[in-house]
Every structure is written in structure tokens, then in C-alpha cells.
Design an enzyme around this catalytic site. Structure first.
Site, PDB file in Angstrom:
ATOM      1  N   GLN A   9       0.820  -1.208   0.000  1.00  6.02           N
ATOM      2  CA  GLN A   9       0.000   0.000   0.000  1.00  6.02           C
ATOM      3  C   GLN A   9       0.866   1.276   0.000  1.00  6.02           C
ATOM      4  OE1 GLN A   9      -2.822  -1.799   3.378  1.00  6.02           O
ATOM      5  NE2 GLN A   9      -3.533   0.157   2.608  1.00  6.02           N
ATOM      6  N   HIS A  10       0.204   2.370  -0.358  1.00  2.00           N
ATOM      7  CA  HIS A  10       0.673   3.756  -0.117  1.00  2.00           C
ATOM      8  C   HIS A  10       1.811   4.274  -1.000  1.00  2.00           C
ATOM      9  CE1 HIS A  10      -1.612   2.951   3.483  1.00  2.00           C
ATOM     10  NE2 HIS A  10      -0.670   2.223   4.043  1.00  2.00           N
TER      11      HIS A  10
ATOM     12  N   ASP B 214      -2.243  -4.861  -0.506  1.00  2.00           N
ATOM     13  CA  ASP B 214      -1.867  -6.224  -0.094  1.00  2.00           C
ATOM     14  C   ASP B 214      -2.666  -6.725   1.121  1.00  2.00           C
ATOM     15  OD1 ASP B 214      -0.471  -4.544   1.685  1.00  2.00           O
ATOM     16  OD2 ASP B 214       1.481  -5.484   1.333  1.00  2.00           O
TER      17      ASP B 214
END
Ligand SMILES: Nc1ncnc2c1ncn2[C@@H]1O[C@H](COP(=O)(O)OP(=O)(O)O)[C@@H](O)[C@H]1O
Ligand SMILES: O=C(CO)[C@@H](O)[C@H](O)COP(=O)(O)O
Length: 468
Positions: A69-70, A222
Site C-alpha cells: 500500500q501507499h 496487499d
């Protein structure tokens, strides 16, 4: 039998599973490593995906990508990557996070807007950092994507307008899981001007096709993919011990935690995924093994030769700085060392316990936000450690099941692909076998108290030095 593929582009590697779309049985798989860095050229993920899927995709009808992520993937007007992606565990935007919180009027204003309080992990803070520190590069940025968005777009041969999904969008800091809408005003506040964002696809949508004709599902973050791969239901809390340590559950309602502990993420099915994330999990064990000059198997044996509480040794495992609690500049610290307990087995035990104690706090926080906790499902690389399995139930304070060893992020992505392919209202029923670990008999209350005291002391020191 239709075949589907699931990809996990996680921090340390890319994994690919090819599954039977009806049963979820894994028929073949591949993997390729990523570099150990907190900024990565996305071309490296693309090349890892080629390597990991080499020769595996024949006969595959649909695929999806689950991604770390991110991460900030910036594209210019021609769709080329502007600079290496800053990853979720890159802490250079910690100052930007503090500024953004102050500018909007505090933590509550952020959780009301997007369900999270900015920390260096979240994409919105990375955009502010880029605008402030690399203005020339920032000028070239026309679009912001996340790792799984970019890989999905690349898989389409760049033939579609880029897409994301609710799960991954909810970790940006400019999309709200509660309202299901972008907050482009917050993106603009961070970056200083408007840039393009991907369309948020529906959970079971086919967003495009590869040049070879494989249908592409939306993909997701994920942790959202892992929840789908495990089929996590009411009462299940997932504890994932990868590079990050995460605690999360599928929930029917959104959460609002202005302390910043629990982030209000969305899941991959249209529900929510309250989640706590630490920066330090599996690599705490590799660092402890390196320190002791042993491999991970021996580290586990040593830890099991010690006793609950590591004979008084406590490790605050903030080796890469920390995100929860928000201590980006902290380091690991050990306390309680005496001549009597200075033994390799106690240090090994303190590493295993320290990694899990932070997540026990995370589990308590998720529970306090209304999530029912019947059992924890332990996944991620460090769940393979016998010592971790032996002590997890005692430290987490709940029954612990360990699903059969597997890649649950990639499995969840494959399940999403099978769902999109089927056109059905719900994901296909895939079952996951899990082994029950011994229920807790050891008392970790002393270890938890010592850990809490140590952590509070470090937080106080940090806030005093920030003020001075
Ligand atoms: N038996 C084991 N004991 C402890 N750690 C392990 C073991 N096997 C693998 N790991 C650790 O798991 C990590 C990789 O886990 P993974 O969940 O794939 O991470 P990520 O998803 O962040 O890339 C590595 O740091 C590796 O050292
Ligand atoms: O930042 C988070 C969750 O908010 C991390 O969980 C990343 O999504 C990376 O995951 P791993 O590679 O450690 O599995």
C-alpha cells in the site's frame, strides 16, 4: 477448469500464484526478489513480475495484482515515471505529515475527512514532501498512482485509463472509505496543484485486458488482498508478519480513530478494513539473527529455550523508525539487561516478543473500535517461525490459527480475478486449511506492562525533544 493468476507485489518480493478458479487450488507459482530500499524504480517491480510469472501464464483467463500500500508512483504527461516510488516504509515525509495535520486543524479533522491521521507512510504526505523538496521533479507530475494501480495499467499495455480500487485508494489520505469519494482538495493542499488520480473500480470489475487477452480485475492493496485470500469473516482478526506488522479485520462499518492508531481502510469486497500497521515485523527477527550470528531456525530454537518475558529483557523493536506509535525517528532499544540475563536465548526471545507486543497493542485497539475478536489468523513470512507460533497466543491474548503456509495476498488477488471472471455477486467459495496453535498457558501480563512502560517513556522523551 479456468485458471486465474494472483500477484503480490510486496515490499521484499513479487509472488505469482496460478489457481483453479473454482477451488482456489494453487497449480503453479513463482517469485522474484525486490531490492532492500525504501525508494524503488517501478520498472524493478515490472521486471520482477516478468521473472516471477515467466512461463506461468499460459491458459490463464483472468488476473489481479495485490500490492504494497501507499507507495507514491508519479507519472508525467507521457505516462513515464517521474522519480523512483517512495514506499510505505520511507519516513522522510514525517515532517510533511505534521505540517498537514496542523494545517487542517488537527487529527480529528483528518479522520473526519479521510479516516486516517497523516503519518509518513501515507501517500498524501509523500506528495507534500515531493512538492517541497524536489520542485523541479514535482512540476513534471501529471498523475499519481499506487504500486498496484501502476502494475495493472502496465499489464494492460497502457491501453486503459489507470484504475485503482476502494481498498488501496483508502490508504492515500485523499480518498475516504466512509463516503467512497476522493478529497481532491486535500491532495491539492498537499501538492500545491491538481493532478490526475485513477478511477476507483468496483470490487469485481474487469478493468481491461492484457495484450494477450487475459482479463484484468481491479487489484487491491496487499492487506485487503490477504483478507480476501483468507476469506476472513466475523470474529477473525488477521495478524500479518511481513516487512510490516499489520492487524486488521473485515468490518461492516467504518471507524474514526483520531489517535491515529487504527486507520479506516476499505476492503476489497465493498466493506471496511480497520487496520493497525507497524514498520517493524519480520526484519526484527532477521536483525536479531544477524546480531547473534545465527540463522532464523536457530533464532527460533534460542527463543524457545528462554522463558516468557525473556528473563526481564524488553526490546522496543523500532529498528526502521516506527509508524504506530508515530515515532519515525526512533531506533530500537533494549531495557532490563543484567549480567544474569545477558544470554543469546533471552535476546532472541526479546526480539520475538517485542515484535508481537506492539501488535498486541494493535489488536486491543482494533477491538476497542468495535471489531469482535474470536481468533487471530497469523500470516506473513515470520509466521513460519516456530517460536512466533508458540508465543503468539499468549502475547496476543486470543486463540491463534496459522493458515497452511501460503501466499495469501497473491491468493486473494487470484480470488478477486476469479470473482471478476465469474460475474457472480460474491467471490467464489475457496477454503483455507488452518492449524490451531497451542492456546495460551503462559502469563505475559508482566511483559506487556514492562513493554507499555518502556514505550510510554520513549514517547515522552520524543515529544519533549520535538518541543525543545
Ligand atoms: N522461518 C522464518 N522465521 C522468521 N522469519 C521468516 C521465516 N521465513 C521467512 N521469514 C521472513 O519473512 C519475511 C518475508 O515475508 P513476507 O510476508 O513475504 O514479506 P513482505 O510481504 O513484506 O515482502 C522476510 O523478512 C523473511 O526473513
Ligand atoms: O503500509 C502498510 C499498510 O498500511 C503495509 O502493510 C504495506 O502494505 C506493506 O506490506 P508488506 O510488504 O509488509 O506486506
Amino acid at each position: 477448469m479456468a485458471l486465474v493468476a494472483g500477484v503480490d507485489c510486496s515490499t521484499q518480493s513479487t509472488k505469482v500464484l496460478i489457481c483453479d478458479s473454482e477451488t482456489g487450488e494453487v497449480v503453479r507459482q513463482g517469485r522474484a526478489p525486490h531490492p532492500d530500499a525504501t525508494e524503488v524504480d517501478p520498472a524493478i517491480w515490472w521486471s520482477a513480475l516478468q521473472t516471477a510469472s515467466d512461463g506461468l501464464l499460459d491458459g490463464v483467463e483472468a488476473m489481479a495484482v495485490g500490492g504494497q500500500q501507499h507507495g507514491m508512483v508519479t507519472l508525467d504527461a507521457d505516462g513515464n515515471v517521474v522519480r523512483p516510488a517512495l514506499l510505505w516504509n520511507d519516513t522522510r515525509s514525517a515532517g510533511a505529515a505534521t505540517d498537514l495535520i496542523d494545517e487542517l486543524g488537527g487529527a480529528q479533522a483528518w479522520t473526519d475527512a479521510v479516516g486516517l491521521v497523516p503519518v509518513a507512510s501515507f501517500t498524501v504526505t509523500k506528495l507534500r514532501w515531493l512538492a517541497a523538496h524536489e520542485p523541479e521533479q514535482a512540476k513534471r507530475v501529471e498523475q499519481i498512482l499506487l504500486p498496484h494501480d501502476w502494475l495493472t495499467w502496465k499489464l494492460s499495455g497502457r491501453s486503459i485509463a489507470p484504475t485503482t480500487d476502494r481498498g488501496d485508494a483508502s490508504g492515500t489520505g485523499y480518498w475516504s472509505a466512509a463516503t467512497g469519494e476522493y478529497r481532491l482538495d486535500l491532495l491539492e493542499r498537499a501538492f500545491g496543484r491538481e493532478i490526475g488520480v485513477p478511477r476507483v473500480a468496483a470490487p469485481a470489475e474487469i478493468v481491461g485486458r492484457t495484450p494477450e487477452g487475459i482479463a484484468l480485475a481491479a487489484g487491491t492493496g496487499d492487506n485487503m488482498a490477504a483478507a480476501l485470500g483468507l476469506g476472513a469473516g466475523p470474529g477473525d482478526v488477521v495478524v500479518s508478519l511481513g516487512t510490516s506488522g499489520t492487524v486488521f479485520a473485515v468490518a461492516e462499518a467504518s471507524t474514526n480513530d483520531p489517535s491515529g492508531f487504527v486507520a479506516d481502510f476499505a476492503d476489497a469486497t465493498g466493506r471496511f478494513l480497520p487496520l493497525v500497521c507497524t514498520l517493524n515485523a519480520a526484519r526484527v527477527l532477521t536483525a536479531a539473527a544477524d546480531l547473534l550470528g545465527v540463522d532464523l531456525d536457530r533464532l527460533s530454537e534460542l527463543a524457545l529455550a528462554s522463558t516468557p518475558g525473556a528473563a526481564g529483557l524488553t526490546l522496543l523493536p523500532y529498528l526502521d523508525g516506527e509508524r504506530t506509535p508515530d515515532l519515525p525517528d526512533e531506533t530500537g532499544r533494549i531495557t532490563g539487561l543484567t549480567r544474569a540475563n545477558a544470554r543469546p536465548e533471552n535476546l532472541a526471545r526479546a526480539a520475538v516478543e517485542g515484535m508481537l507486543l506492539g501488535l498486541a497493542d494493535g489488536l486491543d485497539a482494533v477491538r476497542q473500535h468495535g471489531v469482535p475478536v474470536r481468533r487471530a489468523l497469523l500470516i506473513g513470512g515470520a509466521a513460519m517461525s516456530p517460536a512466533v507460533r508458540a508465543v503468539a497466543s499468549g502475547i496476543l491474548g486470543v486463540p491463534v490459527d496459522v493458515p497452511a503456509p501460503g501466499e495469501y495476498v497473491a491468493l486473494g488477488a487470484a480470488r478477486q480475478a476469479a470473482w471478476a471472471l465469474s460475474g457472480a455477486a460474491e467471490p467464489p467459495r475457496w477454503t483455507v486449511a488452518a492449524e490451531h496453535t497451542p492456546d495460551a498457558t503462559d502469563d505475559y501480563s508482566g511483559a506487556r506492562d514492562r513493554y507499555a512502560q518502556f514505550r510510554t517513556g520513549v514517547q515522552e522523551l520524543s515529544s519533549r525533544s520535538n518541543k525543545s
